[in-house]
Design a protein around this motif. Structure first.
Motif, mmCIF file in Angstrom:
data_model
loop_
_atom_site.group_PDB
_atom_site.id
_atom_site.type_symbol
_atom_site.label_atom_id
_atom_site.label_comp_id
_atom_site.label_asym_id
_atom_site.label_seq_id
_atom_site.Cartn_x
_atom_site.Cartn_y
_atom_site.Cartn_z
ATOM 1 N N PRO A 166 14.326 29.052 -16.010
ATOM 2 C CA PRO A 166 15.247 28.036 -15.503
ATOM 3 C C PRO A 166 15.579 28.214 -14.021
ATOM 4 O O PRO A 166 15.728 27.221 -13.294
ATOM 5 N N LEU A 167 15.676 29.455 -13.563
ATOM 6 C CA LEU A 167 15.931 29.673 -12.145
ATOM 7 C C LEU A 167 14.720 29.291 -11.298
ATOM 8 O O LEU A 167 14.861 28.714 -10.210
ATOM 9 N N LEU A 168 13.529 29.599 -11.803
ATOM 10 C CA LEU A 168 12.316 29.168 -11.112
ATOM 11 C C LEU A 168 12.266 27.648 -11.012
ATOM 12 O O LEU A 168 11.903 27.091 -9.967
ATOM 13 N N GLN A 169 12.669 26.981 -12.074
ATOM 14 C CA GLN A 169 12.669 25.516 -12.074
ATOM 15 C C GLN A 169 13.670 24.950 -11.072
ATOM 16 O O GLN A 169 13.472 23.845 -10.551
ATOM 17 N N GLN A 170 14.725 25.721 -10.773
ATOM 18 C CA GLN A 170 15.725 25.287 -9.795
ATOM 19 C C GLN A 170 15.349 25.673 -8.362
ATOM 20 O O GLN A 170 16.120 25.422 -7.436
ATOM 21 N N GLY A 171 14.176 26.292 -8.211
ATOM 22 C CA GLY A 171 13.712 26.600 -6.866
ATOM 23 C C GLY A 171 13.899 28.034 -6.419
ATOM 24 O O GLY A 171 13.511 28.388 -5.299
ATOM 25 N N GLN A 172 14.491 28.884 -7.256
ATOM 26 C CA GLN A 172 14.627 30.298 -6.893
ATOM 27 C C GLN A 172 13.248 30.961 -6.922
ATOM 28 O O GLN A 172 12.486 30.760 -7.874
ATOM 29 N N ARG A 173 12.928 31.727 -5.886
ATOM 30 C CA ARG A 173 11.594 32.314 -5.819
ATOM 31 C C ARG A 173 11.575 33.833 -5.681
ATOM 32 O O ARG A 173 10.550 34.455 -5.916
ATOM 33 N N HIS A 174 12.675 34.453 -5.312
ATOM 34 C CA HIS A 174 12.695 35.902 -5.147
ATOM 35 C C HIS A 174 13.401 36.535 -6.344
ATOM 36 O O HIS A 174 14.547 36.191 -6.657
ATOM 37 N N PHE A 175 12.709 37.483 -6.991
ATOM 38 C CA PHE A 175 13.242 38.130 -8.192
ATOM 39 C C PHE A 175 13.061 39.639 -8.092
ATOM 40 O O PHE A 175 12.099 40.123 -7.474
ATOM 41 N N GLY A 176 13.970 40.376 -8.713
ATOM 42 C CA GLY A 176 13.930 41.827 -8.655
ATOM 43 C C GLY A 176 13.808 42.462 -10.028
ATOM 44 O O GLY A 176 14.508 42.065 -10.968
ATOM 45 N N GLU A 177 12.926 43.438 -10.131
ATOM 46 C CA GLU A 177 12.753 44.214 -11.355
ATOM 47 C C GLU A 177 12.894 45.694 -11.002
ATOM 48 O O GLU A 177 12.606 46.103 -9.875
#
Length: 222
Positions: free
Chosen positions: A47-58
Motif C-alpha cells: 500500500p505504501l508503494l502504491q502511494q508513491g513511497q519508494r525508500h524502505f529499510g530492512e
C-alpha cells in the motif's frame, strides 16, 4: 461539502516533514523518508508503494532477500536501505541486496564491504554509524575515531553517504542530532541519517537528510 477523510499515515508523516522543513528553511525534497518495513509482510508494504513511497529499510539480509524480489519486480524503482547491524560475513549478500547501507561501524565490516563491492563491481553508498551516546551495545564508531575511519573508507573506495546515529533512549535527542550535524560538517560529509518515529521532526529541524520511520507508518509491531 468538505472532505473529512483522515490522511493516511504516509501523508501525515510527509506533511509533518514538510512543515518542519518550512520552519527550518529547508526544501522538503532534501529529506528522504525511509519507511522501516522490517518484520512487516509484503502485504503491508505494497500500500505504501502504491502511494508513491519508494525508500524502505530492512534490518536483516535474509528477511529482505525473502520478501523484496517480488516487490522489486512490481516496483523496480524501489530503493532498499540496510538499517540494522550488519555482520561482516553477510557483506556480500548485503551488497547484492541493498542500495544503501546505514550501519557501517567498524574496521572489519569496512574491509568486508570493500572486498564485496570490488567483487560485485557495485558501489553501495554507506552511512557511518557514530556512537554519539557512548553506548557500545548499539555499535557505532567512537567520535574520536571518526576522522581516521572516514579516511580509511575513502582510501578503500567505499562510498560514504554520510553519518548515522541512534541516540540513547528516553533522553532528549536534539543534542545528539546536533552533535552528528557538527561531526558531519567537520569531516566534510553531507548526509545525516537520524530520526525515527518518535523524533523525526526534531531530526529534520536539525538537518537530517534521511529519517527512518517505522511505527508511525505501519503501526506498532505485535
Amino acid at each position: 461539502m468538505a472532505d473529512t477523510r483522515e490522511n493516511s499515515p504516509l501523508e501525515t508523516v510527509r506533511a509533518n516533514i514538510a512543515a518542519k522543513c518550512r520552519i527550518a528553511r529547508r526544501a522538503p525534497e532534501d529529506v528522504t523518508l525511509v519507511a522501516i518495513s522490517k518484520t512487516h509482510p509484503a502485504g503491508a508494504i505494497e500500500p505504501l508503494l502504491q502511494q508513491g513511497q519508494r525508500h524502505f529499510g530492512e534490518n536483516r539480509v535474509q528477511e529482505a532477500q525473502g520478501k523484496w524480489p517480488a516487490l522489486r519486480e512490481a516496483y523496480p524503482d524501489a530503493v532498499l536501505h540496510m538499517v540494522g547491524q550488519l555482520q561482516s560475513n553477510k557483506a556480500e549478500d548485503a551488497v547484492a541486496t541493498f542500495d544503501v547501507i546505514h550501519s557501517l561501524d567498524r574496521p572489519s565490516l569496512l574491509k568486508a564491504l570493500a572486498k564485496a563491492m570490488d567483487k560485485a563491481a557495485r558501489q553501495v553508498p554507506c552511512f557511518v554509524q557514530v556512537d554519539v551516546g557512548q553506548e557500545p551495545q548499539k555499535g557505532g564508531c567512537a567520535v574520536q575515531a571518526l576522522p581516521g575511519f572516514l579516511a580509511k573508507a575513502r582510501e578503500m573506495d567505499v562510498p560514504v553517504a554520510g553519518l548515522m546515529c541512534l541516540p540513547p533512549a528516553d533522553i532528549e535527542p536534539a543534542p545528539f542530532f546536533a552533535l552528528l550535524h557538527k561531526l558531519a560538517k567537520d569531516n566534510g560529509v553531507e548526509g545525516l541519517s537520524m530520526g525515527m518515529s518518535g523524533d523525526y521532526e526534531t531530526a529534520v529541524m536539525l538537518g537530517a537528510t534521511h529519517v527512518r520511520v517505522g511505527s508511525a507508518l505501519f503501526g506498532e509491531r505485535g
